[in-house]
Design a protein around this motif. Structure first.
Motif, PDB file in Angstrom:
ATOM      1  N   GLN A  43       0.837  -1.201   0.000  1.00 10.89           N
ATOM      2  CA  GLN A  43       0.000   0.000   0.000  1.00 10.89           C
ATOM      3  C   GLN A  43       0.869   1.247   0.000  1.00 10.89           C
ATOM      4  OE1 GLN A  43      -3.406  -0.054  -0.269  1.00 10.89           O
ATOM      5  NE2 GLN A  43      -3.001  -2.226  -0.545  1.00 10.89           N
ATOM      6  N   ARG A  44       0.512   2.197  -0.853  1.00 17.10           N
ATOM      7  CA  ARG A  44       1.182   3.502  -0.878  1.00 17.10           C
ATOM      8  C   ARG A  44       0.314   4.448  -0.052  1.00 17.10           C
ATOM      9  NH1 ARG A  44       1.485   3.526  -7.244  1.00 17.10           N
ATOM     10  NH2 ARG A  44      -0.661   3.066  -6.755  1.00 17.10           N
ATOM     11  N   SER A  45       0.700   4.629   1.184  1.00 17.96           N
ATOM     12  CA  SER A  45      -0.158   5.308   2.152  1.00 17.96           C
ATOM     13  C   SER A  45       0.565   6.440   2.860  1.00 17.96           C
ATOM     14  CB  SER A  45      -0.627   4.300   3.217  1.00 17.96           C
ATOM     15  OG  SER A  45      -1.266   3.211   2.628  1.00 17.96           O
ATOM     16  N   SER A  46      -0.218   7.322   3.441  1.00 18.62           N
ATOM     17  CA  SER A  46       0.284   8.329   4.368  1.00 18.62           C
ATOM     18  C   SER A  46      -0.106   7.902   5.768  1.00 18.62           C
ATOM     19  CB  SER A  46      -0.296   9.709   4.059  1.00 18.62           C
ATOM     20  OG  SER A  46       0.242  10.214   2.863  1.00 18.62           O
ATOM     21  N   LEU A  47       0.819   8.095   6.725  1.00 15.54           N
ATOM     22  CA  LEU A  47       0.630   7.663   8.108  1.00 15.54           C
ATOM     23  C   LEU A  47       0.847   8.860   9.025  1.00 15.54           C
ATOM     24  CD1 LEU A  47       1.733   5.256   6.314  1.00 15.54           C
ATOM     25  CD2 LEU A  47       2.528   4.265   8.415  1.00 15.54           C
ATOM     26  N   SER A  48      -0.074   9.084   9.943  1.00 18.06           N
ATOM     27  CA  SER A  48      -0.026  10.254  10.808  1.00 18.06           C
ATOM     28  C   SER A  48      -0.257   9.868  12.263  1.00 18.06           C
ATOM     29  CB  SER A  48      -1.114  11.248  10.372  1.00 18.06           C
ATOM     30  OG  SER A  48      -1.096  12.412  11.150  1.00 18.06           O
ATOM     31  N   ILE A  49       0.462  10.538  13.157  1.00 13.32           N
ATOM     32  CA  ILE A  49       0.248  10.405  14.603  1.00 13.32           C
ATOM     33  C   ILE A  49       0.067  11.807  15.164  1.00 13.32           C
ATOM     34  CG2 ILE A  49       1.212   9.663  16.820  1.00 13.32           C
ATOM     35  CD1 ILE A  49       2.958   7.658  15.257  1.00 13.32           C
ATOM     36  N   VAL A  50      -1.001  11.992  15.953  1.00 12.34           N
ATOM     37  CA  VAL A  50      -1.243  13.273  16.618  1.00 12.34           C
ATOM     38  C   VAL A  50      -1.283  13.070  18.132  1.00 12.34           C
ATOM     39  CG1 VAL A  50      -2.523  14.202  14.649  1.00 12.34           C
ATOM     40  CG2 VAL A  50      -3.779  13.123  16.538  1.00 12.34           C
ATOM     41  N   ASP A  51      -1.060  14.157  18.853  1.00  9.21           N
ATOM     42  CA  ASP A  51      -1.157  14.103  20.313  1.00  9.21           C
ATOM     43  C   ASP A  51      -2.604  14.314  20.744  1.00  9.21           C
ATOM     44  OD1 ASP A  51      -1.675  16.878  20.212  1.00  9.21           O
ATOM     45  OD2 ASP A  51       0.331  17.421  20.901  1.00  9.21           O
ATOM     46  N   GLY A  52      -2.831  14.416  22.035  1.00  6.80           N
ATOM     47  CA  GLY A  52      -4.172  14.561  22.579  1.00  6.80           C
ATOM     48  C   GLY A  52      -4.897  15.827  22.152  1.00  6.80           C
ATOM     49  N   GLY A  53      -4.168  16.821  21.683  1.00  3.89           N
ATOM     50  CA  GLY A  53      -4.770  18.054  21.189  1.00  3.89           C
ATOM     51  C   GLY A  53      -4.933  18.076  19.683  1.00  3.89           C
ATOM     52  N   GLY A  54      -4.580  16.961  19.039  1.00  2.00           N
ATOM     53  CA  GLY A  54      -4.706  16.870  17.589  1.00  2.00           C
ATOM     54  C   GLY A  54      -3.525  17.430  16.826  1.00  2.00           C
ATOM     55  N   HIS A  55      -2.427  17.736  17.548  1.00  3.95           N
ATOM     56  CA  HIS A  55      -1.242  18.310  16.906  1.00  3.95           C
ATOM     57  C   HIS A  55      -0.318  17.209  16.404  1.00  3.95           C
ATOM     58  CE1 HIS A  55      -2.574  22.084  18.554  1.00  3.95           C
ATOM     59  NE2 HIS A  55      -2.667  21.494  19.728  1.00  3.95           N
ATOM     60  N   LEU A  56       0.239  17.409  15.243  1.00  5.58           N
ATOM     61  CA  LEU A  56       1.083  16.416  14.599  1.00  5.58           C
ATOM     62  C   LEU A  56       2.306  16.079  15.454  1.00  5.58           C
ATOM     63  CD1 LEU A  56       1.390  14.777  11.967  1.00  5.58           C
ATOM     64  CD2 LEU A  56       2.735  16.683  11.073  1.00  5.58           C
ATOM     65  N   VAL A  57       2.542  14.777  15.643  1.00  8.09           N
ATOM     66  CA  VAL A  57       3.719  14.282  16.353  1.00  8.09           C
ATOM     67  C   VAL A  57       4.670  13.617  15.364  1.00  8.09           C
ATOM     68  CG1 VAL A  57       4.554  12.667  18.113  1.00  8.09           C
ATOM     69  CG2 VAL A  57       2.443  13.945  18.508  1.00  8.09           C
TER      70      VAL A  57
ATOM     71  N   ALA B  41      -0.364   8.980  -3.018  1.00 14.95           N
ATOM     72  CA  ALA B  41      -1.037  10.149  -3.579  1.00 14.95           C
ATOM     73  C   ALA B  41      -1.012  11.296  -2.570  1.00 14.95           C
ATOM     74  CB  ALA B  41      -2.475   9.792  -3.944  1.00 14.95           C
ATOM     75  N   PHE B  42      -0.776  12.526  -3.032  1.00 16.16           N
ATOM     76  CA  PHE B  42      -0.686  13.638  -2.086  1.00 16.16           C
ATOM     77  C   PHE B  42      -2.001  13.917  -1.378  1.00 16.16           C
ATOM     78  CE2 PHE B  42      -1.643  16.021  -5.998  1.00 16.16           C
ATOM     79  CZ  PHE B  42      -2.603  16.905  -5.561  1.00 16.16           C
ATOM     80  N   GLY B  43      -3.119  13.490  -1.938  1.00 13.76           N
ATOM     81  CA  GLY B  43      -4.412  13.661  -1.273  1.00 13.76           C
ATOM     82  C   GLY B  43      -4.535  12.849   0.004  1.00 13.76           C
ATOM     83  N   THR B  44      -3.704  11.825   0.139  1.00 11.87           N
ATOM     84  CA  THR B  44      -3.752  10.996   1.340  1.00 11.87           C
ATOM     85  C   THR B  44      -3.176  11.691   2.561  1.00 11.87           C
ATOM     86  OG1 THR B  44      -1.613   9.917   0.888  1.00 11.87           O
ATOM     87  CG2 THR B  44      -3.593   8.884  -0.039  1.00 11.87           C
ATOM     88  N   ILE B  45      -2.402  12.738   2.347  1.00 13.86           N
ATOM     89  CA  ILE B  45      -1.741  13.430   3.461  1.00 13.86           C
ATOM     90  C   ILE B  45      -2.780  13.998   4.439  1.00 13.86           C
ATOM     91  CG2 ILE B  45      -0.276  15.393   4.089  1.00 13.86           C
ATOM     92  CD1 ILE B  45       1.142  14.949   1.333  1.00 13.86           C
TER      93      ILE B  45
ATOM     94  N   GLY C   3      -3.673   7.884  12.116  1.00 16.03           N
ATOM     95  CA  GLY C   3      -4.493   7.861  10.922  1.00 16.03           C
ATOM     96  C   GLY C   3      -3.701   7.378   9.731  1.00 16.03           C
ATOM     97  N   VAL C   4      -4.344   6.595   8.895  1.00 10.11           N
ATOM     98  CA  VAL C   4      -3.713   6.055   7.694  1.00 10.11           C
ATOM     99  C   VAL C   4      -4.666   6.236   6.520  1.00 10.11           C
ATOM    100  CG1 VAL C   4      -2.770   3.984   6.590  1.00 10.11           C
ATOM    101  CG2 VAL C   4      -2.435   4.351   9.049  1.00 10.11           C
ATOM    102  N   SER C   5      -4.120   6.656   5.391  1.00 13.44           N
ATOM    103  CA  SER C   5      -4.913   6.822   4.179  1.00 13.44           C
ATOM    104  C   SER C   5      -4.090   6.403   2.976  1.00 13.44           C
ATOM    105  CB  SER C   5      -5.341   8.279   4.025  1.00 13.44           C
ATOM    106  OG  SER C   5      -6.070   8.458   2.833  1.00 13.44           O
ATOM    107  N   GLY C   6      -4.739   5.732   2.046  1.00 11.96           N
ATOM    108  CA  GLY C   6      -4.073   5.375   0.803  1.00 11.96           C
ATOM    109  C   GLY C   6      -4.557   4.078   0.199  1.00 11.96           C
ATOM    110  N   GLY C   7      -5.086   3.210   1.011  1.00 14.30           N
ATOM    111  CA  GLY C   7      -5.522   1.916   0.501  1.00 14.30           C
ATOM    112  C   GLY C   7      -6.992   1.723   0.732  1.00 14.30           C
ATOM    113  N   PRO C   8      -7.459   0.515   0.504  1.00 12.78           N
ATOM    114  CA  PRO C   8      -8.825   0.221   0.913  1.00 12.78           C
ATOM    115  C   PRO C   8      -8.918   0.294   2.437  1.00 12.78           C
ATOM    116  CG  PRO C   8      -7.736  -1.762   0.099  1.00 12.78           C
ATOM    117  CD  PRO C   8      -6.801  -0.622  -0.119  1.00 12.78           C
ATOM    118  N   ILE C   9     -10.104   0.472   2.959  1.00  7.95           N
ATOM    119  CA  ILE C   9     -10.303   0.646   4.399  1.00  7.95           C
ATOM    120  C   ILE C   9      -9.637  -0.472   5.195  1.00  7.95           C
ATOM    121  CG2 ILE C   9     -12.039   0.727   6.254  1.00  7.95           C
ATOM    122  CD1 ILE C   9     -11.857   3.290   4.546  1.00  7.95           C
ATOM    123  N   GLU C  10      -9.766  -1.708   4.745  1.00  5.30           N
ATOM    124  CA  GLU C  10      -9.190  -2.839   5.488  1.00  5.30           C
ATOM    125  C   GLU C  10      -7.679  -2.684   5.628  1.00  5.30           C
ATOM    126  OE1 GLU C  10     -11.138  -3.175   2.721  1.00  5.30           O
ATOM    127  OE2 GLU C  10     -13.008  -3.708   3.744  1.00  5.30           O
ATOM    128  N   ALA C  11      -7.005  -2.238   4.571  1.00  2.09           N
ATOM    129  CA  ALA C  11      -5.556  -2.032   4.628  1.00  2.09           C
ATOM    130  C   ALA C  11      -5.214  -0.849   5.524  1.00  2.09           C
ATOM    131  CB  ALA C  11      -4.995  -1.826   3.224  1.00  2.09           C
TER     132      ALA C  11
END
Length: 136
Positions: free
Chosen positions: A26-40, A49-53, A114-122
């Motif tokens: 899967q070609r995906s974007s992966l994100s981790i945020v803290d309790g306030g929603g700020h990028l970690v 795809a850049f839309g996955t960011i 959060g992860v985006s880029g593949g089907p929901i299961e992936a």
């Protein structure tokens, strides 16, 4: 005092997610945020795809902000359902399909992934790989 997500653990978790994304091809974007929603931590796997960011970041934000997996809300926001339109009610977009998971310190939500880029299961499998590192 509530635990935070230290950067070294966040990077370890991102690496676990990248390994899972590669395993699933899967070609995906992966994100981790803290309790306030700020990028970690964040990574865009090669050729994702850049839309996955933004979608990955918004899934992580949703999971942290609402203290539940992002996909938990899908049925309740449909026309005629009890929370119809909720995904547009916040100042930033909430994502109501799978791929976002909260991160816990005991029973307290201290962030989200959060992860985006593949089907929901992936996306969900990769998110679990990340969250498993953070929740141990």
């Amino acid at each position: 005092m509530t635990k935070h997500i230290p950067h070294d653990l966040a990077l370890e978790a991102i690496n676990a997610g990248v390994a899972k994304a590669k395993e699933l091809k899967q070609r995906s974007s992966l994100s981790i945020v803290d309790g306030g929603g700020h990028l970690v931590a964040f990574v865009r796997v090669d050729d994702a795809a850049f839309g996955t960011i933004e979608i990955a970041h918004n899934k992580a934000f949703t999971a942290a902000a609402l203290r539940a997996p992002s996909g938990h809300w899908m049925e309740t926001v449909q026309p005629g359902a009890s929370l119809f339109g909720m995904e547009r009610a916040a100042s930033r977009p909430l994502v109501v399909f799978g791929g976002g998971l909260p991160v816990y310190d005991g029973d307290v939500v201290i962030g989200g992934v959060g992860v985006s880029g593949g089907p929901i299961e992936a996306d969900e499998a990769i998110a679990h790989a990340i969250a498993d590192v953070l929740n141990r």
